[in-house]
Design a protein around this motif. Structure first.
Motif, PDB file in Angstrom:
ATOM      1  N   HIS A   7     -23.227 -13.225  62.391  1.00 47.67           N
ATOM      2  CA  HIS A   7     -24.237 -13.587  61.721  1.00 47.67           C
ATOM      3  C   HIS A   7     -25.101 -13.036  61.173  1.00 47.67           C
ATOM      4  O   HIS A   7     -26.021 -13.900  60.054  1.00 47.67           O
TER       5      HIS A   7
ATOM      6  N   GLU B  13     -23.356 -20.212  66.059  1.00 48.21           N
ATOM      7  CA  GLU B  13     -22.734 -19.696  66.983  1.00 48.21           C
ATOM      8  C   GLU B  13     -21.268 -20.230  66.753  1.00 48.21           C
ATOM      9  O   GLU B  13     -20.548 -20.020  66.884  1.00 48.21           O
TER      10      GLU B  13
ATOM     11  N   HIS C  96     -17.899 -11.021  65.996  1.00 50.37           N
ATOM     12  CA  HIS C  96     -19.289 -12.393  66.014  1.00 50.37           C
ATOM     13  C   HIS C  96     -19.913 -11.508  65.835  1.00 50.37           C
ATOM     14  O   HIS C  96     -20.685 -12.552  65.210  1.00 50.37           O
TER      15      HIS C  96
END
Ligand SMILES: [Zn+2]
Length: 631
Positions: free
Chosen positions: A322, A352, A318
């Protein structure tokens, strides 16, 4: 204080051979402590101690002090945390000095800001900053915190170094003192490495805030994937984990990310600072990670590798993604971030949600998880998304994440990821498999990149211009308003049947009414009323303590690992064994009993069931292939 004496002793040993230099040492060290104030550069010195605080000295640039009065500040808010941190609260004994070492008057405006009326006289600022880790009630998410300990220091510079408001864009030179056997891991460009200190440079405050460092005894590994070098630094106080062990276990994720973006990643270097919590720290802390443009700080409980590695993989995947949003595509709200009073972007679903969705999609496309695993993850997000307020669109939850919708912003990780999935499907369906969300993101990244931004309220115009006019209707229904996402309709077009409720196949080690036996830290059977077929075949009795499954411990802490092994390596028809401790009637004596049953298909009532269609036909399969394999 201890650490400073160690520094001095080491320095003495090293220098005594060079007698002349040694004689000059006192003068030299004064010159170090009182540097010449520069025109366009901050000079910062940080001395971490082993006592949960650091001493900090900041010499602001002359050009930043040209006004009659200035305000010195530490951030109230930093990007990525979506909460008010007020790092000024951790500053102690701050003194503002002029060139002659005389104290200047200052007025404390609030937790984070100090007003200095005689700005032109200001030469240096000295203070002590306490770590956030050990201050209970401070409510600082640990990956965004600071720690100054004997064995390590976590340097999130926004919690340590202040700036003159309006002079954030001057360069910073930062000297960080450390033990000679420590290594400073992170992305700040190094300009000098000394035995007991490193000197780094940052082009401005934003970059400084965005590049945390971890100081510890070196435990590092690196690997090159496509055009990017991934650097990993680990501090594992319980010695359960090491960089050498973790790096090979996460490398496939970076490869999958590189493949997902057609072999080109948007950064040349990426640092993972992985700090494990040992001892008492494991009890009360918040685990997780904070993303930065070129790095991430990850904070995890120090548990055996097998237990913790899957969580590390999820988090690292994750955070790494970004680098796409917000790094390469973001709005003015992110670009000109106001560390005191920021205005939130309305597009947390983009930063997100898209990131979270992509971190799983790249894994199914890269063959690291099966389509079934991927759909299960999305299904569990549907379940958690239902827990949020149905009347708050994700657009509003983002914008008011600090205040009225503080309780809603976490929905961006679930609802946001589902919105990203539906957007991906809509692009795939409407282009008949020619394009997908990834293509759109690559286009937007190329058009904008890290150095420019879109205006927050014009996002949908920008997306429409890049070949997806359908965004207006999609946004109006699912982002700006909160209509239910059309799962059935979209899944149908890519060859999956969706039903709100159904039965799914599952394995079971014998599920019935359980509670926890606090003494033995295991499950105890409290009722057989809702026992499944396996529990009945095993013949559990009320009072049985579930001690082992196929010989492996079922104690909490080890149970997760034991179950993962059971579900991964069992096949229907295998015989398995559960070892229970069975009490006598008065629960005064216990005996060990071994129960056996066959692994069987247990039907579970499941919400949001997604199943492959029986006869999808070629057109649907083509779109499904595009979605899950990009072929
Ligand atoms: Zn994130």
């Amino acid at each position: 204080m201890n650490q400073l004496r160690i520094f001095a002793a080491k320095f003495f040993r090293m220098k005594q051979l060079f007698f002349l230099k040694f004689i000059l040492l006192p003068l030299w060290s004064i010159a170090q402590f009182l540097p010449v104030q520069r025109d366009e550069e901050y000079l910062v010195k940080i001395q971490p101690t082993s006592d949960k605080f650091a001493s900090v000295s900041v010499v602001p640039p002359l050009q930043g002090l040209e006004l009659d009065s200035v305000v010195f500040a530490l951030p109230r808010v930093v990007p990525g945390t979506y909460s008010i941190s007020s790092f000024g609260r951790f500053v102690d004994s701050i003194i503002f000095y002029d060139q002659h070492n005389a104290e200047l008057t200052s007025v404390k405006l609030d937790d984070n800001r100090w007003y200095i009326p005689q700005a032109k006289e200001l030469y240096r600022i000295e203070y002590r900053v306490n770590e956030t880790f050990s201050r209970s009630g401070a409510d600082i998410f640990e990956p965004a915190g600071t720690a100054f300990r004997k064995d390590f220091a976590l340097l999130n510079f926004f919690g340590i170094v202040g700036y003159v408001i309006g002079a954030e864009n001057f360069q910073f030179e930062i000297e960080i003192q450390r033990s000679a056997d420590f290594y400073s891991a992170g992305n700040l460009p190094l300009i000098e490495r000394r035995v007991d200190a490193d000197v780094f440079r940052s082009p401005n405050y934003f970059f400084l805030h965005d590049n945390p460092h971890l100081l510890a005894r070196p435990d590092t590994a690196s690997v090159k994937i496509a055009n990017t070098t991934i650097h990993l630094a680990v501090h594992s106080p319980e010695k359960f984990n090491s960089a050498k062990q973790i790096m090979p276990a996460i490398t496939d994720l970076f490869q999958a990310a590189a493949d997902y973006f057609d072999g080109v990643l948007p950064v040349d270097d990426y640092h993972i600072l992985l700090l494990f919590a040992g001892g008492d720290d494991r009890l009360e802390h918040n685990y997780g990670a904070l993303e930065h443009h070129y790095s991430t700080t990850v904070y995890m409980p120090d548990l055996p590798f097998d237990i913790i590695i899957d969580d590390i993989r999820d988090i690292v995947a994750h955070e790494f993604l970004h680098i796409v949003t917000p790094l390469n595509f973001h709005s003015d709200r992110v670009h000109h971030f106001d560390f005191q009073f920021p205005t939130m972007s309305r597009h947390l679903w983009l930063y997100e949600g898209v990131t979270e969705y992509t971190s799983h999609l790249m894994q199914v496309r890269g063959g690291l998880i099966t389509p079934g695993n991927f759909l299960d993850i999305m299904r569990s997000k549907m379940e958690s998304a239902e827990e949020y307020d149905k009347f708050v669109p994700i657009y509003t939850a983002s914008k008011y994440a600090f205040d009225i919708h503080e309780s809603q912003y976490l929905s961006v990780y679930d609802k946001g990821a589902l919105i990203a999935m539906m957007l991906d499907l809509q692009i795939i369906i409407s282009s008949n498999g020619e394009r997908d969300l990834k293509d759109l993101l690559v286009d937007l990244g190329n058009a904008f990149g890290p150095d420019t931004f879109f205006v927050d309220h014009m996002l949908f115009d920008v997306i429409a211009e890049h070949g997806f006019p359908g965004i207006y209707e999609f946004a109006a229904r699912f982002i700006e308003a909160n209509q239910p996402l059309p799962y059935r309709e979209f899944f149908d077009m890519v060859g999956f049947d969706f039903s709100l409720e159904g039965e799914s196949s599952s394995m079971s080690f014998g599920i019935t009414g359980f509670d926890q036996d606090p003494d033995r830290n295991v499950l105890v059977v409290i009722s057989m009323d809702e026992a499944d077929a396996v529990a009945r075949e095993l013949g559990y009795q009320v009072g049985d303590r579930i001690m082992k499954l196929n010989g492996e411990s079922m104690e909490f802490g080890k149970l997760e690992n034991t179950l993962v092994k059971f579900f991964t390596f069992s096949s229907f028809g295998d015989t398995f064994e559960v070892e229970v401790l069975r009490p006598n009637k008065k629960e005064t004596k216990f005996k060990t009993v071994r129960l056996k049953a066959k692994v069987q298909d247990v039907k579970l009532k499941t919400e949001n069931l997604i199943e492959p269609m029986e006869n999808p036909g070629e057109a649907r399969l083509k779109l499904q292939k595009k979605w899950l394999t990009n072929n």
